[in-house]
Design an enzyme around this catalytic site. Structure first.
Site, mmCIF file in Angstrom:
data_model
loop_
_atom_site.group_PDB
_atom_site.id
_atom_site.type_symbol
_atom_site.label_atom_id
_atom_site.label_comp_id
_atom_site.label_asym_id
_atom_site.label_seq_id
_atom_site.Cartn_x
_atom_site.Cartn_y
_atom_site.Cartn_z
ATOM 1 N N ARG A 1 -3.620 -5.208 7.794
ATOM 2 C CA ARG A 1 -4.658 -4.245 8.176
ATOM 3 C C ARG A 1 -5.850 -4.938 8.812
ATOM 4 O O ARG A 1 -6.449 -4.434 9.767
ATOM 5 C CB ARG A 1 -5.133 -3.464 6.942
ATOM 6 C CG ARG A 1 -4.196 -2.368 6.511
ATOM 7 C CD ARG A 1 -4.784 -1.600 5.351
ATOM 8 N NE ARG A 1 -4.670 -2.324 4.083
ATOM 9 C CZ ARG A 1 -5.618 -2.341 3.142
ATOM 10 N NH1 ARG A 1 -6.750 -1.710 3.326
ATOM 11 N NH2 ARG A 1 -5.413 -2.976 2.009
ATOM 12 N N TYR B 1 6.404 -8.594 8.490
ATOM 13 C CA TYR B 1 6.136 -7.171 8.632
ATOM 14 C C TYR B 1 6.355 -6.717 10.071
ATOM 15 O O TYR B 1 6.119 -7.483 11.013
ATOM 16 C CB TYR B 1 4.671 -6.836 8.291
ATOM 17 C CG TYR B 1 4.250 -7.171 6.897
ATOM 18 C CD1 TYR B 1 4.257 -6.214 5.889
ATOM 19 C CD2 TYR B 1 3.813 -8.456 6.567
ATOM 20 C CE1 TYR B 1 3.852 -6.510 4.601
ATOM 21 C CE2 TYR B 1 3.412 -8.764 5.275
ATOM 22 C CZ TYR B 1 3.425 -7.796 4.305
ATOM 23 O OH TYR B 1 3.033 -8.094 3.023
ATOM 24 N N ASP C 1 -6.590 1.404 8.023
ATOM 25 C CA ASP C 1 -5.282 1.995 8.272
ATOM 26 C C ASP C 1 -5.437 3.507 8.428
ATOM 27 O O ASP C 1 -6.556 4.049 8.372
ATOM 28 C CB ASP C 1 -4.274 1.632 7.183
ATOM 29 C CG ASP C 1 -4.635 2.177 5.800
ATOM 30 O OD1 ASP C 1 -5.452 3.113 5.710
ATOM 31 O OD2 ASP C 1 -4.075 1.680 4.806
ATOM 32 N N ASP D 1 0.834 -1.199 0.000
ATOM 33 C CA ASP D 1 0.000 0.000 0.000
ATOM 34 C C ASP D 1 0.870 1.251 0.000
ATOM 35 O O ASP D 1 2.025 1.217 0.453
ATOM 36 C CB ASP D 1 -0.902 0.022 1.234
ATOM 37 C CG ASP D 1 -2.029 -0.996 1.142
ATOM 38 O OD1 ASP D 1 -2.328 -1.452 0.033
ATOM 39 O OD2 ASP D 1 -2.605 -1.325 2.193
#
Length: 370
Positions: A190, A78, A92, A50
């Site tokens: 997310r 991540y 987010d 993203d």
């Protein structure tokens, strides 16, 4: 990183570029930058990040774009920050705050208990603003057009979910949780933030996301776009394949048979999704092989055909993707799939073009992440 040259001196080859994507750019933006630096249209990526997210973006150039579909499905790692106490339209920080709830009563013990519930094989409803297609159109496009979108849950795996820090902000009304996760293809970080917040009864969303690893490729191997502009570094095609797959050394006769799309004797992996990278005696990448059940009458080398006909073997190695073909004068690079598929054209089969997608990989051969 292998071969490095100034962009103006670059003789465009085939390989993987490991980019540290900056915040604010889409993965498609990065692909555009690499096209200009490498001087080729044949560029794609192995999983969208993203715009808000940073970190490892694997980009393929020229024939290496054909490896990307095999990278899309690997695990991703991540680091992220989850804000508890607020739910947003995108799950987010880029979305509109839909609801705020006091997180004062949330304790570290409660957070850890819900993290445990979100670890392992779970069912997850993807983030609504995502690259998933609904009746042929991206979910994020339908949402932005004002439609109500309901996505189905799917099975994903959270292999590792660790909490590093818990901080209270805004007088304790909100709680920031720093985490690290390693997840399977198709997982949305997310959505993990959203589900953690909902499980705690206060809502949640991501405020930061950084991809630190894609399979065996880690953040410390990456180069920034500025660094690539000064010194264009990439992992060559053969080296990339050797890092991604088990290696098989071929004889010249096997190289010739594979160049014509024939099966050869099995690599010894059995029926398994794991492919084998097959190399010629001179070190060139010839093909990606998959062990498949032996089939009488299939186009095969004499020894593989004889073994299948006699029933002395259960498997043969089938060329799934051929990079080198035999010609009258020797060998040449190939752009065709041995199984009959088309050669990869300009652009990349793994190039995701959406601006939002699954944090841990997507639904297309070029998946999404971030």
């Amino acid at each position: 990183m292998g071969k490095k040259q100034k962009p103006e001196e670059l003789e465009v080859g085939s390989g993987l570029v490991l980019v540290d994507k900056p915040a604010g750019l889409t993965s498609h933006d990065v692909v555009g930058r690499i096209r200009k630096l490498a001087g080729t249209r044949k560029v794609g990526h192995a999983g969208t990040l993203d715009p808000m997210a940073t970190g490892v973006l694997v980009v393929g150039i020229n024939r290496a774009t054909r490896l990307l579909t095999h990278i899309v499905g690997v695990d991703k790692t991540y680091t992220a920050t989850v804000r508890l106490g607020q739910s947003t339209s995108t799950d987010d920080a880029e979305g509109e705050v839909l609801q705020s709830r006091f997180a004062n009563a949330v304790t570290p013990a409660a957070i850890m208990a819900e993290v445990a519930e979100l670890t392992g094989a779970i069912q997850q409803v993807p983030a609504t603003v995502s690259a998933i297609k609904v009746d042929g159109q991206r979910a994020h496009a339908r949402v932005r057009a004002g439609e109500e979108v309901a996505l189905k849950s799917r099975s994903v795996t959270v292999h590792h979910f660790e909490v590093f820090d818990v901080r209270r902000i805004d007088g304790g009304k909100l709680v920031d949780v720093d985490i690290e996760v390693r997840v399977s293809s198709g997982t949305y970080v997310r959505a993990l933030a959203r589900d953690l917040g909902e499980a705690l009864g206060v809502g949640g969303h991501l405020t930061a996301l950084r991809r630190t690893a894609v399979g065996s490729y880690s953040i410390d191997q990456t180069l920034t776009l500025d660094q690539l502009g000064e010194d264009f570094g990439y992992i060559g095609l053969a080296e990339a394949a050797e890092q991604l797959f088990p290696k098989r050394q071929l004889t010249l006769q096997e190289v010739e048979n594979l160049g014509y799309g024939r099966r050869i004797t099995a690599s010894g992996t059995g029926v398994d999704p794991q492919l084998t990278a097959a190399f010629a005696p001179d070190g060139k990448l010839v093909a990606l092989l998959a062990d498949v059940p032996a089939k009488k009458g299939a186009s095969a080398s004499p020894d593989a055909a004889h073994a299948a006909d006699s029933g002395s073997t259960d498997y043969q190695a089938k060329p799934e993707l051929v990079f080198l073909i035999t010609t009258g004068g020797g060998s040449a690079d190939s752009g065709a799939r041995a199984s009959g598929g088309q050669a990869s054209g300009s652009g990349a089969p793994a190039a995701g073009t959406s601006t939002r997608g699954p944090e841990a990989e997507g639904t297309q051969a070029g998946g999404t992440a971030g």
